[in-house]
Design a protein around this motif. Sequence first.
Motif: not given
Length: 61
Positions: A39-61
Amino acid sequence: MFGLFPLETLPGWEVAQNPTVLEAVTLYLGIPVAIFAVILLLGLAPSWFGKDDDKAVRSDD
């Protein structure tokens, strides 16, 4: 409650063996730990493969 079920070994059947300590530890600790790990592996696997959509991308332009 147990009057419905016979508590002795039925005629012609082998006597049940008592489990060893290793078998009991595997049953009571090993199996739940393995399920938790899956269960832990299934919960953490998306973040390991770059599919973490919860993080907002900030741009300091």
